[in-house]
Design a protein around this motif. Structure first.
Motif, short mmCIF file in Angstrom:
data_model
loop_
_atom_site.label_atom_id
_atom_site.label_comp_id
_atom_site.label_asym_id
_atom_site.label_seq_id
_atom_site.Cartn_x
_atom_site.Cartn_y
_atom_site.Cartn_z
N TYR A 1 9.55 21.58 10.56
CA TYR A 1 9.81 22.92 11.09
C TYR A 1 10.68 22.90 12.34
O TYR A 1 11.35 23.90 12.65
N HIS A 2 10.72 21.79 13.08
CA HIS A 2 11.61 21.72 14.24
C HIS A 2 13.07 21.85 13.82
O HIS A 2 13.85 22.56 14.47
N LEU A 3 13.45 21.19 12.76
CA LEU A 3 14.82 21.29 12.26
C LEU A 3 15.09 22.68 11.68
O LEU A 3 16.19 23.21 11.83
N VAL A 4 14.10 23.25 11.01
CA VAL A 4 14.27 24.61 10.47
C VAL A 4 14.51 25.59 11.61
O VAL A 4 15.41 26.45 11.54
N TYR A 5 13.73 25.49 12.68
CA TYR A 5 13.91 26.37 13.83
C TYR A 5 15.30 26.18 14.44
O TYR A 5 15.97 27.16 14.82
N ALA A 6 15.73 24.94 14.57
CA ALA A 6 17.04 24.66 15.17
C ALA A 6 18.16 25.29 14.34
O ALA A 6 19.08 25.91 14.89
N VAL A 7 18.10 25.14 13.03
CA VAL A 7 19.13 25.73 12.16
C VAL A 7 19.10 27.25 12.25
O VAL A 7 20.14 27.92 12.28
N MET A 8 17.91 27.83 12.31
CA MET A 8 17.79 29.27 12.43
C MET A 8 18.39 29.77 13.74
O MET A 8 19.08 30.81 13.78
N LEU A 9 18.16 29.06 14.82
CA LEU A 9 18.72 29.45 16.11
C LEU A 9 20.24 29.45 16.07
O LEU A 9 20.89 30.38 16.56
N ILE A 10 20.81 28.41 15.48
CA ILE A 10 22.26 28.32 15.37
C ILE A 10 22.81 29.44 14.49
O ILE A 10 23.83 30.07 14.81
N ALA A 11 22.13 29.72 13.39
CA ALA A 11 22.58 30.76 12.47
C ALA A 11 22.52 32.14 13.14
O ALA A 11 23.45 32.94 13.00
N LEU A 12 21.46 32.42 13.88
CA LEU A 12 21.33 33.72 14.54
C LEU A 12 22.43 33.92 15.57
O LEU A 12 22.96 35.03 15.73
N ALA A 13 22.78 32.85 16.29
CA ALA A 13 23.86 32.96 17.26
C ALA A 13 25.21 33.13 16.57
O ALA A 13 26.07 33.89 17.04
N ALA A 14 25.41 32.44 15.45
CA ALA A 14 26.69 32.48 14.75
C ALA A 14 27.01 33.85 14.19
O ALA A 14 28.18 34.25 14.13
N VAL A 15 26.00 34.59 13.77
CA VAL A 15 26.23 35.91 13.16
C VAL A 15 25.99 37.05 14.14
O VAL A 15 25.98 38.22 13.73
N ALA A 16 25.82 36.73 15.43
CA ALA A 16 25.59 37.76 16.45
C ALA A 16 24.42 38.67 16.05
O ALA A 16 24.54 39.89 16.02
N ALA A 17 23.30 38.06 15.76
CA ALA A 17 22.14 38.81 15.27
C ALA A 17 21.53 39.73 16.32
O ALA A 17 20.64 40.51 16.01
N GLY A 18 21.99 39.65 17.56
CA GLY A 18 21.45 40.52 18.59
C GLY A 18 22.04 41.91 18.60
O GLY A 18 21.61 42.77 19.36
#
Length: 209
Positions: A170-187
């Motif tokens: 799950y640590h790697l899953v979280y890391a990939v999710m963090l990168i993906a959220l930043a890449a698509v400007a999910a905020g």
């Protein structure tokens, strides 16, 4: 001949239109359907962002105040407990085992860890500074992955590590999710991402986005 043409014309008029033909002849319906299709992914990503933020914020709150989940009541950071001593002090596998043991309970390690949890959690929840959050969160997840060291089948004492996967956890899953959220400007959805992006300092320094 006239009858044939009339019958042919009548049959064409009464044939039910195909879905594709109807969509092509009704551009507003097509735009509406497309808009509905496009709106779902941003909402899902925004939901994932908020949930991820809660994961980090809850860890911070539990370790700070000893809410009785991962941190027992009365053993929180404000009670004099160490947020890192329990985890790092019990690392029993991996190439950085001795390094983690030496850092366990150190004031600098506690502060860095807790500020990381708080900063990443607030950034994700608010939808701002997602690139910085992704960088800090990925670094934290990477170190925790090394601390658990999934490739090992046995701990340093020879007992079974109980690792369920030699690489992915799950640590790697979280890391990939963090990168993906930043890449698509999910905020930008259910967050302050658009307002944050308009700030002069953020416009001038894209890495703050």
């Amino acid at each position: 001949m006239a009858v044939h043409q009339s019958a042919h014309r009548s049959s064409r008029v009464h044939l039910p239109p195909l879905r594709g033909t109807q969509a092509a002849s009704d551009p507003e319906a097509g735009v509406s359907a497309g808009a509905g299709t496009r709106s779902a992914p941003p909402l899902l990503l925004a939901s994932a962002r908020v949930l991820m933020g809660f994961v980090f914020l809850w860890a911070f709150l539990d370790k700070t105040f000893g809410l009785g989940y991962a941190t027992a009541s009365g053993r929180g950071w404000i009670d004099g407990g160490s947020p890192t001593e329990g985890f790092l002090g019990h690392v029993a596998v991996g190439p950085m085992e001795s390094t983690f043991h030496a850092s366990a309970g150190a004031a600098w390690a506690d502060w860095l860890f807790m500020l990381g949890l708080l900063g990443v959690g607030l950034a994700l929840t608010a939808g701002v500074a997602l690139r910085l959050a992704a960088l800090a969160g990925t670094l934290m997840m990477g170190l925790m992955w090394v601390a658990t060291w999934p490739p090992a089948q046995h701990l340093s004492d020879g007992s079974a590590s109980m690792s369920t996967n030699p690489f992915a956890d799950y640590h790697l899953v979280y890391a990939v999710m963090l990168i993906a959220l930043a890449a698509v400007a999910a905020g930008d959805v259910f967050g302050l991402g658009r307002l944050w992006a308009r700030l002069p300092v953020v416009r001038d320094h894209g890495w703050l986005r």
